[in-house]
Design an enzyme around this catalytic site. Structure first.
Site, mmCIF file in Angstrom:
data_model
loop_
_atom_site.group_PDB
_atom_site.id
_atom_site.type_symbol
_atom_site.label_atom_id
_atom_site.label_comp_id
_atom_site.label_asym_id
_atom_site.label_seq_id
_atom_site.Cartn_x
_atom_site.Cartn_y
_atom_site.Cartn_z
ATOM 1 N N GLU A 33 16.567 -34.038 -96.562
ATOM 2 C CA GLU A 33 16.596 -34.786 -95.311
ATOM 3 C C GLU A 33 15.905 -33.936 -94.250
ATOM 4 O O GLU A 33 16.224 -32.744 -94.109
ATOM 5 C CB GLU A 33 18.036 -35.098 -94.882
ATOM 6 C CG GLU A 33 18.082 -35.939 -93.613
ATOM 7 C CD GLU A 33 19.497 -36.290 -93.165
ATOM 8 O OE1 GLU A 33 19.611 -36.928 -92.099
ATOM 9 O OE2 GLU A 33 20.463 -35.914 -93.857
ATOM 10 N N ARG A 257 26.077 -26.082 -106.536
ATOM 11 C CA ARG A 257 25.196 -25.632 -105.465
ATOM 12 C C ARG A 257 25.349 -24.127 -105.278
ATOM 13 O O ARG A 257 26.285 -23.503 -105.792
ATOM 14 C CB ARG A 257 25.517 -26.355 -104.158
ATOM 15 C CG ARG A 257 26.883 -26.014 -103.584
ATOM 16 C CD ARG A 257 27.142 -26.782 -102.299
ATOM 17 N NE ARG A 257 28.474 -26.487 -101.782
ATOM 18 C CZ ARG A 257 28.974 -27.035 -100.681
ATOM 19 N NH1 ARG A 257 28.254 -27.930 -100.013
ATOM 20 N NH2 ARG A 257 30.178 -26.730 -100.267
ATOM 21 N N LYS A 267 23.713 -27.041 -92.918
ATOM 22 C CA LYS A 267 22.645 -27.195 -91.911
ATOM 23 C C LYS A 267 23.245 -27.462 -90.535
ATOM 24 O O LYS A 267 22.678 -27.046 -89.519
ATOM 25 C CB LYS A 267 21.690 -28.320 -92.320
ATOM 26 C CG LYS A 267 20.600 -27.855 -93.272
ATOM 27 C CD LYS A 267 19.464 -28.854 -93.385
ATOM 28 C CE LYS A 267 19.800 -30.031 -94.240
ATOM 29 N NZ LYS A 267 18.627 -30.901 -94.509
#
Length: 553
Positions: A33, A257, A267
């Site tokens: 994104e 992850r 983020k």
């Protein structure tokens, strides 16, 4: 890594799929994104997706998941593209979820026509109240049984701007009794009157991630859609939407992850550090962003090696930051030229060396490099800068550096003996006076004298001034996200030290901003982007050894 390793579970799936003829071509995608800069966790996903198609053939698409116009910027698109290329990868197709907005809208209409989606005017609180809990089933919305015709009309009005933000949403009609909370009539479209970085004001409704993701994969014929473990629960909805829309059956697979010690990977939190001025920007060398690591002096090779070493697993764990530091040390040890820089200077005067005489010595650039890295010229004179810590007035046991009457070798130069020193009124040592042994020149030594210590130096007459920025871990605890209170409570107050007056070899005066150097006995350094010919700035990438482990036991 040179040694053979076993296949990870995703490679096993791919090999089975290709060998069985299920797919002729492997197609993956990396779908960031564009709402921030990529970080080291994204690097793991990049190396995985692109690495698989490098290994098995096929190709990888870069698809920007741009479904939230409020947080997305072209700046982020550009930075993410640059980071992927810098890491050494190239996508086949540059795509955007916004490329598919018309198709996705038609998919939503298809669900409505199948009586599998409805427009809901409930508030967010009302929806949450009816959702139930993981142990209690949900209840149907009062709008759930609207007619197909009414839903088509309302959805068309949503598209044409007939409603304000939050007035209504489009929900998939699945199962309010499902044990998977995500299957309890999830939201698939919401209203946002905001300008999109690519489509402008064409749209005021935008698909949710869960609706856009699987369908975009399907449009691109993605064979293996690889996500992190938090999307395990989303897989059921991913499959349901593809099945009901009767489109290409992309398949989702999940891996653990990357969680890195002494940092945060959200983020949102990284953006908070930027906006609050805790760091100087997304590329601050203390940040775990790829741009921050690049500015700090990390190499693409070291990051790819790190991702290879940590591997692909199904269970979450925290990876030690020291492993990433090991990988960059290992790479720079073979590639970085050795140079001399004095960060805490004190004057050394060689009393028996002819005043005004200059001499050019030869230094080997990198004895660890295959070609030894060549050589460079180093100017020498009777006045030098050395590190203050390399002299001790009252030497401790096993002290092999300078002290009254002690001898050391000057790197690439001569053996010197400390004869005297001077102090100022506060008792600080200001000068060290030494004599040198002319027959002890490095490479030509006939003196017969053996010394145990070697120190670095810079000729004061020829030295160049430099600013040195020494970076350390951004947080003082291993898992700042797991601690009580605000994660910023655990910031390391000593994460950056700036040395305004250091001295470096003149060899570094025109140092390339893409080059890395080992400051002998000090660590690995690179030129900062703010550096200019009149104001040289070097960032410490990493020390020569893992000092943190010793001081924080």
């Amino acid at each position: 890594m040179s040694e053979e390793r076993s296949l990870n579970f995703i490679e096993e799936i791919i090999e089975n799929d290709l060998n069985s003829g299920k797919y002729e071509t492997l197609i993956t995608r990396f779908p960031p994104e564009p709402n921030g800069y990529l970080h080291i966790g994204h690097a793991k996903a990049i190396c995985l997706n692109f690495g698989l198609t490098q290994k098995y053939g096929g190709y990888t698409n870069l698809r920007f998941d741009d479904t939230n116009p409020v947080t997305e910027k072209t700046e982020y698109v550009d930075s993410q593209q640059h980071d992927i290329k810098w890491l050494g990868f190239q996508w086949k197709n540059e795509l955007y979820t916004s490329d598919y907005f018309d198709t996705l809208y038609e998919y939503a209409v298809t669900l409505i026509k199948k009586d599998l989606a409805y427009v809901d005017h409930s508030t967010a609180d009302e929806i949450a109240a009816l959702k139930g809990t993981p142990t209690e089933p949900g209840s149907s919305s009062p709008y759930r049984n609207r007619s197909i015709e009414e839903n088509l009309d309302l959805f068309s009005r949503m598209k044409s701007g007939g409603f304000e933000d939050g007035a209504c949403i489009l929900r998939a009609k699945i199962d309010m009794q499902s044990t998977n909370m995500l299957m309890r009539d999830p939201i698939i479209y919401r209203i946002k009157h905001a300008e999109h970085h690519r489509t402008g004001n064409k749209w005021c409704i935008y698909p949710m991630y869960d609706f856009a993701h699987g369908q975009s994969d399907s449009i691109e014929n993605i064979t293996h859609s690889i996500c992190t473990l938090e999307y395990v629960a989303h897989r059921e909805l991913y499959d349901w939407l593809i099945e009901k829309l009767e489109i290409f059956p992309s398949k989702q697979y999940e891996f653990a992850r990357l969680n890195l010690s002494y940092t945060v990977m959200s983020k949102r939190k990284l953006l908070q550090l930027v906006n609050d001025g805790v760091v100087t920007g997304w590329d601050d060398p203390r940040m775990p962003t790829i741009s921050g690591l690049r500015r700090r002096g990390y190499t693409p090779e070291s990051i790819r090696e790190f991702c290879e070493r940590i591997g692909i697993a199904k269970r979450e764990n925290i990876i030690e930051l020291s492993l990433l530091e090991f990988c960059i040390r290992e790479h720079l040890n073979k590639t970085a030229n050795r140079v001399m820089a004095v960060l805490d200077p004190i004057k050394l005067i060689i009393t028996n060396y002819p005043e005004g005489k200059d001499e050019t010595l030869i230094g080997e650039n990198n004895p660890e490099a295959e070609d030894k890295g060549g050589t460079r010229e180093i100017p020498f004179s009777n006045e030098l800068w050395i590190e203050r810590e390399d002299f001790m007035e009252e030497p401790a046991k096993k002290w092999f550096r300078l002290a009254p009457g002690a001898m050391v070798r000057l790197k690439h130069a001569y053996i010197v003996k400390c004869e005297d020193f001077k102090k100022d009124e506060q008792g600080n040592i200001t000068e060290i006076h030494c004599s040198y042994i002319p027959e002890s020149k490095s490479g030509e030594d006939t003196s017969g004298i053996n010394v145990k210590g070697t120190i670095h130096w810079v000729s004061s007459k020829h030295a160049k001034n430099a600013e040195i920025r020494i970076y350390d871990r951004l947080f003082t605890v291993e898992s700042p996200d797991a601690e009580e209170g605000d994660f910023k409570d655990y910031l390391n107050p000593n994460s950056m030290e700036i040395i305004k007056q250091a001295y470096i070899e003149p060899y570094l005066e025109n140092a390339d901003k893409d080059s890395r150097y080992q400051f002998i006995r000090k660590g690995y350094y690179c030129v900062d982007k703010d550096s200019t010919p009149g104001n040289l700035i070097f960032n410490r990438t990493v020390g020569l050894k893992d000092a943190w482990a010793k001081t924080n036991k």
